[in-house]
Design a protein around this motif. Structure first.
Motif, PDB file in Angstrom:
ATOM      1  N   MET A  54       0.838  -1.210   0.000  1.00  9.55           N
ATOM      2  CA  MET A  54       0.000   0.000   0.000  1.00  9.55           C
ATOM      3  C   MET A  54       0.869   1.256   0.000  1.00  9.55           C
ATOM      4  SD  MET A  54      -3.291  -0.474   0.009  1.00  9.55           S
ATOM      5  CE  MET A  54      -4.081   0.899   0.846  1.00  9.55           C
ATOM      6  N   PRO A  55       0.533   2.206  -0.848  1.00 10.61           N
ATOM      7  CA  PRO A  55       1.315   3.451  -0.829  1.00 10.61           C
ATOM      8  C   PRO A  55       1.030   4.257   0.450  1.00 10.61           C
ATOM      9  CG  PRO A  55      -0.353   3.466  -2.578  1.00 10.61           C
ATOM     10  CD  PRO A  55      -0.550   2.223  -1.816  1.00 10.61           C
ATOM     11  N   GLU A  56       1.973   5.066   0.844  1.00 11.65           N
ATOM     12  CA  GLU A  56       1.758   5.973   1.976  1.00 11.65           C
ATOM     13  C   GLU A  56       0.603   6.909   1.647  1.00 11.65           C
ATOM     14  OE1 GLU A  56       5.699   7.735   3.599  1.00 11.65           O
ATOM     15  OE2 GLU A  56       6.099   6.862   1.642  1.00 11.65           O
ATOM     16  N   LYS A  57      -0.175   7.273   2.663  1.00  8.32           N
ATOM     17  CA  LYS A  57      -1.353   8.096   2.415  1.00  8.32           C
ATOM     18  C   LYS A  57      -1.065   9.588   2.608  1.00  8.32           C
ATOM     19  CE  LYS A  57      -4.556   4.403   3.433  1.00  8.32           C
ATOM     20  NZ  LYS A  57      -4.710   4.125   1.996  1.00  8.32           N
ATOM     21  N   ASP A  58      -1.705  10.408   1.758  1.00  6.30           N
ATOM     22  CA  ASP A  58      -1.590  11.867   1.845  1.00  6.30           C
ATOM     23  C   ASP A  58      -0.145  12.316   2.064  1.00  6.30           C
ATOM     24  OD1 ASP A  58      -4.440  12.863   1.668  1.00  6.30           O
ATOM     25  OD2 ASP A  58      -4.607  11.293   3.176  1.00  6.30           O
TER      26      ASP A  58
ATOM     27  N   VAL B  77       3.249  11.894  -5.474  1.00  6.99           N
ATOM     28  CA  VAL B  77       2.259  12.268  -4.455  1.00  6.99           C
ATOM     29  C   VAL B  77       1.100  11.270  -4.457  1.00  6.99           C
ATOM     30  CG1 VAL B  77       0.820  13.850  -5.864  1.00  6.99           C
ATOM     31  CG2 VAL B  77       1.052  14.241  -3.401  1.00  6.99           C
ATOM     32  N   HIS B  78       0.574  10.987  -3.268  1.00  8.95           N
ATOM     33  CA  HIS B  78      -0.599  10.122  -3.125  1.00  8.95           C
ATOM     34  C   HIS B  78      -1.567  10.816  -2.191  1.00  8.95           C
ATOM     35  CE1 HIS B  78      -2.904   6.398  -2.897  1.00  8.95           C
ATOM     36  NE2 HIS B  78      -2.173   5.984  -3.913  1.00  8.95           N
ATOM     37  N   LEU B  79      -2.822  10.983  -2.633  1.00 12.12           N
ATOM     38  CA  LEU B  79      -3.808  11.726  -1.854  1.00 12.12           C
ATOM     39  C   LEU B  79      -5.016  10.857  -1.557  1.00 12.12           C
ATOM     40  CD1 LEU B  79      -3.113  14.576  -4.209  1.00 12.12           C
ATOM     41  CD2 LEU B  79      -3.002  14.965  -1.747  1.00 12.12           C
ATOM     42  N   ASP B  80      -5.331  10.710  -0.295  1.00  6.14           N
ATOM     43  CA  ASP B  80      -6.386   9.792   0.126  1.00  6.14           C
ATOM     44  C   ASP B  80      -7.469  10.518   0.909  1.00  6.14           C
ATOM     45  OD1 ASP B  80      -3.482   8.511   0.294  1.00  6.14           O
ATOM     46  OD2 ASP B  80      -4.890   7.108  -0.623  1.00  6.14           O
ATOM     47  N   ALA B  81      -7.229  10.782   2.200  1.00  8.80           N
ATOM     48  CA  ALA B  81      -8.223  11.524   2.999  1.00  8.80           C
ATOM     49  C   ALA B  81      -8.481  12.888   2.379  1.00  8.80           C
ATOM     50  CB  ALA B  81      -7.734  11.670   4.439  1.00  8.80           C
ATOM     51  N   THR B  82      -7.442  13.493   1.843  1.00  9.10           N
ATOM     52  CA  THR B  82      -7.568  14.797   1.194  1.00  9.10           C
ATOM     53  C   THR B  82      -8.507  14.712  -0.002  1.00  9.10           C
ATOM     54  OG1 THR B  82      -5.401  15.480   1.938  1.00  9.10           O
ATOM     55  CG2 THR B  82      -6.232  16.573  -0.014  1.00  9.10           C
ATOM     56  N   PHE B  83      -8.360  13.656  -0.793  1.00  8.02           N
ATOM     57  CA  PHE B  83      -9.244  13.480  -1.943  1.00  8.02           C
ATOM     58  C   PHE B  83     -10.679  13.180  -1.493  1.00  8.02           C
ATOM     59  CE2 PHE B  83     -11.249  10.623  -5.063  1.00  8.02           C
ATOM     60  CZ  PHE B  83     -11.429  11.560  -6.061  1.00  8.02           C
TER      61      PHE B  83
END
Ligand code: ZN
Length: 296
Positions: free
Chosen positions: A1-5, A22-28
């Motif tokens: 799993m990629p690191e989040k945000d 960049v990986h955006l999770d909660a932000t997205f």
């Protein structure tokens, strides 16, 4: 799993090429929760979010960066704003009557991308207008770097409706006094390697795995993670300053007609409500006294 945000910068050893992931999770998901976005608009929003996060890390500045696409159809407005402190917010408007293509151009031929850099502290803003060919955000931003910064830059953007991710490569200007011979081929080679990346890999792979998969014959130096988060900077103080700006007469007139003043922040869905007594108090008391009623 990629690191989040998270955003990582990286360097390709022995070349002038640097990169960002960049990986955006909660932000997205915070953006997604603000409106009932149809899937194609949601993907576009995620791509713009990833692009904005990458650009903020590239263009060193203290204020804010805003990407705005307007004048198009069926997506009539797309706004994404990032601040130097790592916060991001954005939204999109679209024609709900129009048929949205699953793939391809959602902006049409008349859309224009405006990029605004506001250094803050009262310093002059910079605004660049970028043509938006075939609705491709990455291509438009690459064009911006070619023209305004004269730096070869490529962006790869992905969004599956759950998360957004992006990769940026940029060739830095060569120092005049550098003794090392320039690796002429490096930029083209790295560009071609990165073009083999697909959206799933960009969204699913941890950054170490992804960089190894792409550049295993190059030396890559991965720098420390930097957090990216969603944060809206609306506040009761700002709303009250706006109501004061209307003037007492007009504010009271709205209260008479509507029963109160209702302010909705489209970025974060916060609602601020002021009734007749609140409005009276606002115009009676000094500006430093506030009555926060915002609900997030
Ligand atoms: Zn807000």
């Amino acid at each position: 799993m990629p690191e989040k945000d998270t955003l990582h910068r990286f360097l390709i050893e022995d070349t002038a090429v640097r990169g960002e992931w960049v990986h955006l999770d909660a932000t997205f998901r915070a953006l997604r929760a603000n409106a009932d976005y149809p899937p194609p608009v949601l993907r576009l929003l995620g791509q713009a979010l990833a692009a904005t996060a990458l650009l903020t890390a590239t263009l060193k500045f203290e204020g804010s960066l805003t990407l705005q696409v307007s004048g198009g159809h069926p997506v009539t407005l797309l706004v994404m704003q990032a601040r130097a402190n790592g916060s991001l917010r954005g939204l999109a408007h679209w024609d709900s009557e129009a048929e949205l293509p699953e793939q391809g151009d959602l902006f049409g031929p008349d859309a224009q991308l405006v990029m605004t850099l506001d250094p803050g502290q009262g310093r002059e803003r910079y605004q660049g207008i970028v043509p938006l060919e075939s609705g491709d955000l990455a291509k438009a931003l690459e064009g911006y770097f070619r023209q305004s910064e004269q730096l070869p830059t490529r962006l790869w953007l992905a969004c599956d409706g759950q998360a957004a991710a992006g990769l940026l490569l940029q060739e830095m200007p060569r120092r005049e006094d550098s003794a090392a011979p320039r690796d002429e081929d490096a930029w083209r080679r790295l560009e071609a390697l990165t073009d083999t990346l697909d959206e799933r890999e960009l969204l699913d792979l941890p950054v170490e795995t992804l960089l190894r998969r792409l550049y295993h014959e190059e030396g890559v130096r991965l720098l420390e993670a930097e957090p990216v988060r969603f944060q809206c900077d609306c506040s009761a103080e700002r709303v009250e300053a706006m109501i004061r700006g209307l003037g007492a007469e007009e504010a009271r007139d709205i209260v008479r007609r509507e029963g109160g003043i209702e302010v909705h922040c489209e970025f974060c869905n916060a609602r601020y409500h002021y009734d007749a007594i609140d409005v009276d108090t606002l115009f009676r008391e000094p500006a430093s006294v506030t009555h926060p009623k915002g609900e997030h």
